[in-house]
Structure formats: structure tokens, C-alpha cells
Design a protein around this motif. Structure first.
Motif, mmCIF file in Angstrom:
data_model
loop_
_atom_site.group_PDB
_atom_site.id
_atom_site.type_symbol
_atom_site.label_atom_id
_atom_site.label_comp_id
_atom_site.label_asym_id
_atom_site.label_seq_id
_atom_site.Cartn_x
_atom_site.Cartn_y
_atom_site.Cartn_z
ATOM 1 N N ARG A 14 4.781 -94.935 41.860
ATOM 2 C CA ARG A 14 4.716 -94.669 40.686
ATOM 3 C C ARG A 14 4.867 -93.130 40.656
ATOM 4 O O ARG A 14 5.997 -92.429 41.530
ATOM 5 C CB ARG A 14 2.920 -93.964 41.273
ATOM 6 C CG ARG A 14 2.192 -92.647 40.579
ATOM 7 C CD ARG A 14 1.123 -91.803 40.972
ATOM 8 N NE ARG A 14 0.222 -90.906 40.554
ATOM 9 C CZ ARG A 14 -0.685 -89.904 40.480
ATOM 10 N NH1 ARG A 14 -1.814 -91.392 41.610
ATOM 11 N NH2 ARG A 14 -1.019 -89.547 39.530
ATOM 12 N N THR A 24 2.430 -87.928 31.683
ATOM 13 C CA THR A 24 2.458 -89.887 31.791
ATOM 14 C C THR A 24 2.661 -90.098 32.426
ATOM 15 O O THR A 24 3.290 -90.187 33.561
ATOM 16 C CB THR A 24 3.839 -90.238 30.416
ATOM 17 O OG1 THR A 24 3.224 -89.723 29.402
ATOM 18 C CG2 THR A 24 3.404 -91.936 30.293
ATOM 19 N N THR A 25 1.676 -91.026 33.403
ATOM 20 C CA THR A 25 2.373 -91.260 34.660
ATOM 21 C C THR A 25 2.474 -93.667 34.550
ATOM 22 O O THR A 25 1.608 -94.191 33.869
ATOM 23 C CB THR A 25 0.441 -92.170 35.441
ATOM 24 O OG1 THR A 25 0.532 -90.611 35.658
ATOM 25 C CG2 THR A 25 0.799 -92.638 36.738
ATOM 26 N N PHE A 26 3.760 -93.821 35.220
ATOM 27 C CA PHE A 26 4.223 -95.512 35.059
ATOM 28 C C PHE A 26 3.711 -96.087 36.144
ATOM 29 O O PHE A 26 4.067 -95.013 37.261
ATOM 30 C CB PHE A 26 5.564 -94.755 35.147
ATOM 31 C CG PHE A 26 5.962 -94.377 33.519
ATOM 32 C CD1 PHE A 26 6.636 -95.829 33.389
ATOM 33 C CD2 PHE A 26 6.027 -93.452 33.070
ATOM 34 C CE1 PHE A 26 7.107 -95.067 31.389
ATOM 35 C CE2 PHE A 26 6.715 -93.049 32.258
ATOM 36 C CZ PHE A 26 7.425 -94.093 31.617
ATOM 37 N N TYR A 28 5.278 -98.800 38.717
ATOM 38 C CA TYR A 28 5.969 -99.777 37.900
ATOM 39 C C TYR A 28 5.715 -101.061 39.728
ATOM 40 O O TYR A 28 6.271 -100.557 40.679
ATOM 41 C CB TYR A 28 7.239 -99.694 38.223
ATOM 42 C CG TYR A 28 8.011 -98.960 38.881
ATOM 43 C CD1 TYR A 28 9.001 -99.291 39.885
ATOM 44 C CD2 TYR A 28 7.434 -98.044 39.470
ATOM 45 C CE1 TYR A 28 9.861 -98.084 40.336
ATOM 46 C CE2 TYR A 28 8.289 -96.849 39.979
ATOM 47 C CZ TYR A 28 9.917 -97.120 40.258
ATOM 48 O OH TYR A 28 9.648 -95.775 41.015
ATOM 49 N N LEU A 32 12.076 -99.814 38.015
ATOM 50 C CA LEU A 32 10.855 -99.183 36.537
ATOM 51 C C LEU A 32 12.425 -99.352 34.709
ATOM 52 O O LEU A 32 12.658 -98.670 35.211
ATOM 53 C CB LEU A 32 10.941 -97.856 36.952
ATOM 54 C CG LEU A 32 10.326 -96.674 35.783
ATOM 55 C CD1 LEU A 32 9.460 -98.109 35.305
ATOM 56 C CD2 LEU A 32 10.408 -95.445 36.076
ATOM 57 N N ARG A 34 11.300 -97.714 31.242
ATOM 58 C CA ARG A 34 11.247 -96.547 30.541
ATOM 59 C C ARG A 34 11.222 -96.956 29.440
ATOM 60 O O ARG A 34 12.039 -97.108 28.274
ATOM 61 C CB ARG A 34 11.486 -95.448 30.898
ATOM 62 C CG ARG A 34 12.023 -94.802 32.564
ATOM 63 C CD ARG A 34 11.707 -93.033 32.251
ATOM 64 N NE ARG A 34 13.159 -93.611 31.848
ATOM 65 C CZ ARG A 34 13.921 -91.957 31.918
ATOM 66 N NH1 ARG A 34 13.271 -90.966 32.026
ATOM 67 N NH2 ARG A 34 15.153 -91.918 31.191
ATOM 68 N N ILE A 80 5.079 -103.368 35.108
ATOM 69 C CA ILE A 80 4.711 -101.895 34.509
ATOM 70 C C ILE A 80 3.777 -101.331 33.856
ATOM 71 O O ILE A 80 2.955 -102.277 33.509
ATOM 72 C CB ILE A 80 5.649 -101.676 33.710
ATOM 73 C CG1 ILE A 80 7.719 -101.540 34.059
ATOM 74 C CG2 ILE A 80 5.777 -99.775 33.372
ATOM 75 C CD1 ILE A 80 8.813 -101.567 33.509
ATOM 76 N N LYS A 81 2.785 -100.778 34.488
ATOM 77 C CA LYS A 81 1.309 -99.750 34.277
ATOM 78 C C LYS A 81 1.627 -98.705 33.561
ATOM 79 O O LYS A 81 2.215 -97.184 34.164
ATOM 80 C CB LYS A 81 0.285 -100.307 34.765
ATOM 81 C CG LYS A 81 0.009 -101.525 35.038
ATOM 82 C CD LYS A 81 -1.045 -101.706 35.599
ATOM 83 C CE LYS A 81 -1.705 -103.308 35.855
ATOM 84 N NZ LYS A 81 -2.833 -103.523 37.198
ATOM 85 N N VAL A 82 1.088 -98.053 32.356
ATOM 86 C CA VAL A 82 1.475 -96.694 32.070
ATOM 87 C C VAL A 82 0.821 -96.476 31.955
ATOM 88 O O VAL A 82 -0.643 -97.153 31.059
ATOM 89 C CB VAL A 82 2.262 -96.808 30.761
ATOM 90 C CG1 VAL A 82 2.456 -95.254 30.818
ATOM 91 C CG2 VAL A 82 3.656 -97.078 31.067
#
Length: 200
Positions: A14, A24-26, A28, A32, A34, A80-82
Motif C-alpha cells: 500500500r 489516493t491509496t494504491f 499493488y 507499482l 501509477r 493494482i487497486k486504487v
């Protein structure tokens, strides 16, 4: 320590960023990559407002279209989730790397809370499958009549749903599953396409 346990239990690392003024939180796995969902939504709005389309009324449901143009073997887990939360609304975006036919594809799912509202896919095909993709979206269109220089807008009656298809170096498709809900989010967040910024 919290991030360590999160990775142990979920498999995701994270990182938090500020993207165009929004927290914004990534999440992965692996490396990563972006990207900015906010920029993607601004560009979608820009297309809707400014572009000239070849418009077609589609008889297929959005679900049928997704089945026709999506990966045949289904999607693997998103790498990847955002998450972006603004005004008490949570936007979730899942980025998948998959294959559609013989072409590598970036496949994005947009959720408001847990409801799918849009899908964007980019097939790295240099336009070679553009005509066949258009034909899958609307089977009555003859492949030989498809022109790569045209942008196609397929309209649906329910929920303001649309499909936007274009060749922009590669085949790109927006499938808008819940148009009214998505547009409301964009408007509430004040995502003005004229104020684009790079990913922070």
C-alpha cells in the motif's frame, strides 16, 4: 507495521499519494504502475462533451457487450487497486493486465462503492482488431465498413449507458455501465476536463 500486516493478509502493498488534490491509496502486487483515475475520468468527459461520433443505437445489453469484447478466460486478480474518497463517496478502480485474443490489454474496472459503473480497455493492437471489435459491439455493422478514423458512440436507453470506441494508436473502449451515477460523481467532484494535471 500496519502496512506489513495488510500485505500478509491481502497480498497487496500500500502507498498513499495525492493525485490532483485528492487523497489516493494504491494497493499493488509486484511493481507499482501509477496511473490517475481522475485524469481518465476527465478525458472521458472531454470526449463526451467535445468529440464528434458516429452514433449508433445498440440492441445489445451492456452485459452482452462486455462478454463479447472482454477476455475469453475471465480476469485474473487485479494487480493494482486504487481507492479515492471524496465527499463521502468511494471510487474504486481495479487495473488488470490481460489478453484479449492475441493482444495484451489493460483492463480497468471503475466502481462507486461496490457497484460497477464503467470499464475501460486498451488493446495494444495498433488498431488491428478495431474493426472486429466494433462488429462485436454491434453485429449489424459490417467489418469492412469500419473506418479507423471514426469514433463510435453506441447509445443505450437504460441509465444513460454508452459505449465509446476509438482508435488512438491502439483500440480503446469505454463501456459506461451506470452513466447517470458516474456523471453525478464526476460533476460532484468538479472534474473539469480543462483543468488536467499530471499524476502527483
Amino acid at each position: 507495521m500496519i502496512n506489513y500486516f495488510r500485505k500478509v493478509f491481502t497480498g497487496y502493498k500500500r502507498v498513499e499519494k495525492v493525485v490532483e488534490g485528492m487523497d489516493t491509496t494504491f494497493f499493488y502486487m509486484g511493481q507499482l504502475v501509477r496511473f490517475s483515475p481522475i485524469t481518465m475520468l476527465k478525458e472521458l468527459r472531454f470526449k463526451q462533451v467535445t468529440e464528434k461520433f458516429t452514433q449508433v443505437s445498440s440492441k445489445l445489453s451492456i452485459t452482452e457487450i462486455l462478454d463479447r469484447i472482454g477476455p475469453n478466460s475471465g480476469l485474473a486478480i487485479a494487480k493494482i487497486k486504487v481507492h479515492i474518497k471524496e465527499d463521502n463517496t468511494l471510487l474504486k478502480v481495479h487495473r488488470h493486465v490481460t489478453k484479449i485474443g492475441n493482444f495484451n490489454t489493460s483492463y480497468y474496472e471503475f466502481y462507486i462503492e461496490d457497484e460497477l459503473v464503467a470499464v475501460f480497455l486498451r488493446k495494444y493492437d495498433y488498431g488491428r482488431s478495431f474493426a472486429s471489435t466494433i462488429s462485436k459491439i454491434h453485429p449489424e455493422i459490417v467489418i469492412t465498413s469500419v473506418k479507423s478514423g471514426e469514433k463510435y458512440l453506441f447509445n443505450h436507453q437504460e441509465e444513460g449507458n454508452q459505449v465509446i470506441a476509438e482508435f488512438f494508436g491502439h483500440t480503446q473502449i469505454w463501456v459506461i455501465v451506470k452513466g447517470i451515477k458516474l456523471n453525478k460523481l464526476i460533476d460532484n467532484w468538479g472534474l473539469n476536463y480543462s483543468q488536467k494535471k499530471e499524476l502527483a
